[in-house]
Design a protein around this motif. Structure first.
Motif, mmCIF file in Angstrom:
data_model
loop_
_atom_site.group_PDB
_atom_site.id
_atom_site.type_symbol
_atom_site.label_atom_id
_atom_site.label_comp_id
_atom_site.label_asym_id
_atom_site.label_seq_id
_atom_site.Cartn_x
_atom_site.Cartn_y
_atom_site.Cartn_z
ATOM 1 N N THR A 63 1.301 0.692 -5.674
ATOM 2 C CA THR A 63 0.982 -0.556 -4.980
ATOM 3 C C THR A 63 2.195 -1.111 -4.251
ATOM 4 O O THR A 63 2.109 -1.501 -3.078
ATOM 5 C CB THR A 63 0.441 -1.599 -5.981
ATOM 6 N N VAL A 64 3.338 -1.132 -4.907
ATOM 7 C CA VAL A 64 4.571 -1.618 -4.290
ATOM 8 C C VAL A 64 4.933 -0.751 -3.083
ATOM 9 O O VAL A 64 5.300 -1.265 -2.020
ATOM 10 C CB VAL A 64 5.731 -1.661 -5.317
ATOM 11 N N SER A 65 4.806 0.547 -3.224
ATOM 12 C CA SER A 65 5.093 1.450 -2.124
ATOM 13 C C SER A 65 4.153 1.194 -0.943
ATOM 14 O O SER A 65 4.590 1.137 0.209
ATOM 15 C CB SER A 65 4.955 2.896 -2.596
ATOM 16 N N GLY A 68 5.059 -2.151 0.678
ATOM 17 C CA GLY A 68 6.337 -1.997 1.387
ATOM 18 C C GLY A 68 6.184 -1.253 2.692
ATOM 19 O O GLY A 68 6.818 -1.601 3.689
#
Length: 72
Positions: A63-65, A68
């Protein structure tokens, strides 16, 4: 008025994460969302259910990737 077809952001990229053991959102419901959101990437997990999925380190990293990469 609140149908999946009307609420799904057709052109917006998205990340859909589901688990085979989810008791809150059925696989049939998830497939309907998937069909209506062609620009969404799908990540399938196994054995996390609905709530543990939210705490899983691999799901969080994915999710963070994704978020980002969308901000560039």
């Amino acid at each position: 008025m609140f149908s999946v077809e009307r609420l799904t952001p057709q052109a917006t990229p998205g990340l859909l994460i589901s688990d085979s053991q989810d008791q809150e959102v059925s696989q049939q419901q998830f497939k309907q969302i998937q069909q209506c959101w062609p620009n969404a990437k799908h990540q399938q997990t196994e054995g996390l259910g609905h709530f543990r999925l939210l705490k899983d380190p691999h799901v969080i990293a994915e999710t963070v990737s994704f978020v980002g990469n969308q901000s560039h």
